[in-house]
Design an enzyme around this catalytic site. Structure first.
Site, PDB file in Angstrom:
ATOM      1  N   CYS A 408      43.855  43.338  38.356  1.00  0.00           N
ATOM      2  CA  CYS A 408      42.609  42.729  38.133  1.00  0.00           C
ATOM      3  C   CYS A 408      42.704  41.458  37.427  1.00  0.00           C
ATOM      4  CB  CYS A 408      41.611  43.441  38.066  1.00  0.00           C
ATOM      5  SG  CYS A 408      41.626  44.669  36.406  1.00  0.00           S
ATOM      6  N   HIS A 452      38.672  46.994  33.739  1.00  0.00           N
ATOM      7  CA  HIS A 452      38.490  46.021  34.913  1.00  0.00           C
ATOM      8  C   HIS A 452      38.445  44.535  34.034  1.00  0.00           C
ATOM      9  CE1 HIS A 452      38.294  44.503  38.915  1.00  0.00           C
ATOM     10  NE2 HIS A 452      37.154  44.258  38.819  1.00  0.00           N
ATOM     11  N   ASP A 468      33.783  38.445  41.388  1.00  0.00           N
ATOM     12  CA  ASP A 468      34.977  39.336  41.032  1.00  0.00           C
ATOM     13  C   ASP A 468      35.845  39.059  42.306  1.00  0.00           C
ATOM     14  OD1 ASP A 468      36.630  41.199  40.620  1.00  0.00           O
ATOM     15  OD2 ASP A 468      35.106  43.139  40.367  1.00  0.00           O
TER      16      ASP A 468
END
Lengths: 649, 310
Positions: A408, A452, A468
């Site tokens: 991520c 994250h 995202d």
């Protein structure tokens, strides 16, 4: 030591003392230096060997040498003899070495008292259930040893049972003190904690690899209880540090002053209430669900919409918060800040710059650019993986065009760089995403592997908007969890593996137990105490009234106990009561009755000592014997009463 | 513990005790214990050195109680049949006739029982327990009352087979006689021959009377408090590290029966704590094996001192 007239230790007592030493030191071994634990165990084993082969204890000069050497070792290790860790280290050494010079029951007492203290010092390091169980065992063994020091003849099981029943009898008082003793906020002892550095968790910078290193850790970051329904997995963005400063490789937070208010107003309704219990992580971040409402009174907020605690979280903390998942804020972001959110070091990531310039040329507005960027990320077929290839200087370029595999932080980094290159203010937000509902107690558990990073872009009409990029390429990460999103064969944390579902099941149960312990035992802080006492009907639970209640309840408990004992006495044989009254009167003349002396024996002895009362005493004893042990009549009881009353020794 | 020796001239056994006391000097307490054992329908084991009067005690009791008496001297070559009896073919009648052994008596003195082999010992002990003898498929009851006084030398004497614990358990009591004190010994040396005195002794009671007394002993009252006491004593013996194993329920029953007999001998219809304390060493001594090897280890006095009287 040898000059006291305390009785020498029996072999059984020596073994009891060794068991006490072992049970007090063993739980501490994982928390202290290896050499310390080993030295203590060696000393215990040495003492055990001497006892087994019936050898004499080591000479005094050798013990002095050992104590000096041990203390020097502690001094070298910690550079001081004062403080928490060196203090515990010294206690461990002394407890172990004391065994080697213990000859009498009095030395044994010293060992037992040291062990009682050490059993508590475990809580300096950990307050988990296991620690509580270990110290309960140590205290049980030490109590049994205390019994063995007075009488070692009963079997070990009998002594343990007796010690256990004594401790159980002390339980009500312990509970009373736990509930009513005025609580102090903060760690139990105001000693500097040296453990918080080692805590795993998010850091305040982000570079490739900084989040994926957490992906193997199933340590708990925090637990959340939602009074209502748990929100959808896609909404569970737990906001941590916001990173706006970029130097071409690393993202860092902007320097800003925490304030008591957020720069936006939350709507009056539509919020989600929840209660978060943070595990200690050494920073003052409070991972709030996006977007947080106004901070509660003991917390702060940043202009980046992050909530902070006032002090770093070094002990477990609980906060009641509210979130507004559909809220957007920051439309009135100052221009200076928006400018800074466009900064890219010159010369960094030329390929993305060229690409972004192309998007901008084809676009009417920022929304268009954003749409094109999302489409591009989707078409690149980027692979979400826990083991991405290493990147060189231009991290975003290389990820997007060469390796196309990343975690991520690679996605968030590349997307934020691309947005800034296209002229849209962008920043990276780190925190946690998702979590797992424990079916046993319904609490949501967020672990380190849920760490994250995502991106926020600023659009003129909408303010800061969460994008995202991981969700674009690997929607399963957001919809489900890490395990669903990464390719097969990636090393997964133990608890996420499908083939270990039984382990997860056990873990869920254990988590629920631990959480209850945390909430009700460790989390019983001044507020909880006040709440509980208020619910129990105490209107102003301050220190004075708590002390008063404590004193009153303890007094009542003592009174009840006394009443019960008196009742037991009254229920006893009236003949026995008369006999005891007589014995007490004779005891004042130096003729106390032994507890194992029968009536005839006692009467014979008294008669010999007091010839003038001899016949009367014999008559009373015969009457008592008949009443107590034979077929007595009420008339005989009256006669006994009369004779005891008029007995003049 | 101290021994209560009450004035009990009204007791039917007083005459027996007095008569025995004239022959066995200075051993009043042992005579009483032996009588108590008999009254509680148990058997008695006397352990002591040779020559302190074990055999004389048995003789005196038999004589004073008017019991039919037989003495069996145990030797290492003795067989069970020497005790129980044998069947011999009678040519005249053409059948086997049983010739009863010396065990068919009311009072049997098994002298130096630990000189015999375990096989012979166990023949006697089984007969004691069952109060009957089974030989050649036929069971023959032993006379009533039936009372065995066995004597044994201390086990460390040469040429003995010490009785195992399971066999020792069949004796209600084990007592020791010990050397007489100075005055008693002088009287013994200066006085008449014991054997002559014994021969001139007349029975004090009738055998039927003895059985009535045994029945009376069974009805001596034991209060709940004293049952608690007995339970506390056996519980302590089991928990204490002084002994390898504790007292069995059978030992507890033996303790109660002996205490009843002792109380009855003292002329009481109820048991007092002292009665239990007095018979405890005799009842428990041979049933408890000391755990340590010191002189104080396994001393029954410690059991008495450790358990308070309820």
């Amino acid at each position: 030591m040898a000059k006291t007239n305390s009785p020498p230790l029996a072999p059984a007592q020596t073994w009891w003392l060794l068991a006490t030493g072992f049970s007090a030191i063993a739980p501490l071994a994982p928390h202290v230096q290896l050499w310390l634990g080993a030295a203590a165990m060696l000393a215990l084993a040495w003492r055990g060997g001497l006892a087994w082969y019936r050898q004499p204890l080591p000479p005094r000069w050798l013990l002095v040498l050992l104590v000096v050497a041990g203390s020097a070792g502690v001094l070298l290790q910690f550079r001081t003899l004062l403080g928490q860790s060196p203090g515990v280290a010294l206690l461990i050494l002394f407890l172990a070495l004391k065994q080697l010079e213990s000859r009498t029951a009095r030395d044994g007492l010293a060992i037992v008292f040291l062990a009682f203290f050490l059993a508590l010092s475990q809580f300096f390091y950990t307050q988990a259930i296991a620690a509580a169980i270990a110290s309960a065992v140590a205290i049980l063994v030490a109590t049994a040893t205390l019994l063995a020091l007075t009488d070692h003849r009963p079997t070990p099981l009998t002594l343990l049972r007796r010690a256990g029943s004594m401790l159980l009898q002390a339980m009500p008082l312990m509970l009373l003190l736990f509930v009513l003793f005025p609580r102090i906020q903060g760690p139990l002892w105001a000693l500097p904690r040296d453990a918080s550095n080692a805590v795993t968790g998010l850091s305040d910078t982000m570079a490739p690899g900084s989040i994926s290193r957490l992906s193997q850790s199933d340590a708990i970051a925090f637990r959340v209880r939602f009074p209502g329904a748990v929100p959808k997995q896609q909404q569970l963005y737990w906001r941590g540090p916001v990173l706006s400063e970029f130097d071409g490789r690393t993202w860092r937070p902007r320097q800003s002053q925490p304030r008591p208010r957020l720069p936006y107003d939350a709507p009056a309704s539509g919020g989600i209430d929840y209660e978060i219990t943070l595990e200690p992580h050494g920073k003052n971040w409070l991972f709030a669900l996006e977007l947080p409402g106004q901070p509660p009174e003991d917390t702060l907020a940043t202009s980046d919409f992050q909530l902070l605690t006032r002090e770093p979280v070094t002990v477990r903390q609980r906060h009641a918060l509210r979130a507004y998942p559909d809220l957007h804020a920051g439309r009135d972001e100052p221009e200076g800040l928006r400018e800074r959110a466009l900064n890219l070091p010159s010369g960094s990531n030329p390929r993305i710059r060229a690409l972004a310039a192309g998007w901008r040329a084809n676009a009417q507005n920022d929304d268009d650019v954003l749409r094109q960027a999302e489409t591009f990320f989707l078409r690149q077929h980027l692979i979400y993986t826990l083991s991405p290839p290493r990147l060189g200087e231009q991290t975003a370029d290389e990820f997007l065009f060469d390796t196309q595999q990343g975690f991520c932080e690679h996605f968030a980094n590349a997307f934020a760089v691309a947005m800034r290159a296209a002229g849209i203010p962008a920043r990276v937000v780190t925190g946690y995403q998702g979590g797992e509902v424990n079916p046993v107690d319904g609490w949501l558990t967020v672990r380190q592997y849920d760490a994250h990073a995502w991106t926020e872009v600023w659009l003129p009409q909408r303010g800061w908007l969460r994008v995202d990029p991981t969700a674009i390429s690997a929607p399963a990460r957001i919809d489900f969890n890490l395990a669903a999103a990464v390719p097969e064969g990636d090393p997964l944390p133990l608890l996420m593996r499908a083939d270990l579902s039984w382990l997860r099941d056990i873990r869920f149960r254990w988590d629920a137990v631990t959480n209850t312990w945390n909430q009700w035992v460790l989390g019983y802080n001044p507020e909880r105490q006040r709440d509980l006492l208020r619910r129990l009907g105490m209107s102003t639970p301050d220190v004075q009234s708590m002390t008063a209640a404590l004193a009153t309840l303890s007094g009542l408990a003592l009174l009840a106990l006394t009443a019960w004992t008196l009742r037991q006495r009254r229920r006893r044989d009236p003949a026995l009561a008369l006999w005891e009254r007589l014995s007490k009167r004779l005891a004042r003349q130096g003729l106390a009755r032994a507890p194992t002396e029968g009536p005839l024996d006692y009467a014979t002895r008294v008669a010999a000592a007091l010839p003038q009362a001899a016949s009367e005493m014999q008559a009373i004893a015969a009457l008592y014997g008949r009443l107590r042990y034979g077929p007595g009549t009420p008339a005989m009881l009256d006669e006994l009463r009369r004779r005891v009353a008029s007995f003049r020794p | 513990m101290r021994s209560p020796t009450p004035n009990n001239s009204n007791n039917p056994m007083a005459g027996v005790i007095a008569a025995a006391g004239r022959i066995i000097l200075g051993k009043d307490r042992q005579v009483r214990l032996a009588l108590a054992c008999l009254l509680a329908r148990g058997h008695l084991l006397i352990e002591d050195l040779p020559g302190v009067g074990k055999t004389t005690l048995a003789h005196v009791l038999a004589q004073a109680l008017g019991l039919h008496f037989q003495r069996i001297q145990f030797t290492s070559d003795m067989l069970p049949a020497d005790i129980l009896g044998v069947s011999i073919f009678d040519r005249a009648s053409g059948a086997f006739n049983f010739h009863p052994g010396p065990i068919f008596s009311q009072l049997v003195l098994a002298d130096e029982i630990n000189r015999a082999t375990p096989k012979t010992q166990s023949a006697l002990l089984e007969a004691m327990e069952e109060r009957q003898v089974t030989a050649e498929g036929q069971t023959r009851p032993l006379p009533a009352p039936f009372f065995v006084i066995a004597t044994q030398n201390p086990a460390h004497q040469i040429g003995t087979f010490p009785l195992p614990e399971s066999q020792l358990d069949r004796f209600l009591m084990k007592i020791e006689l010990g050397y007489p004190d100075r005055a008693a010994e002088r009287e013994l040396l200066a006085g008449a021959d014991r054997r002559e005195l014994l021969a001139g002794m007349a029975p004090c009671i009738a055998p039927a009377e003895l059985q009535a007394h045994q029945e009376a002993v069974r009805h001596v009252h034991v209060s709940d408090a004293l049952i608690d006491y007995v339970q506390a004593l056996v519980a302590y013996s089991r928990a204490s590290a002084d002994w390898q194993t504790g007292l069995s329920p059978r030992a507890a029953l033996a303790l109660l029966a002996s205490a009843r007999a002792w109380a009855w001998l003292a002329g009481r219809d109820h048991v007092l704590p002292e009665d239990i304390q007095t018979v405890l060493p005799g009842v428990a001594g041979h049933r408890l094996r000391p755990a340590g090897d010191g002189p104080a280890a396994g001393n029954i006095a410690r059991l008495i001192e450790a358990v308070p009287i309820p």
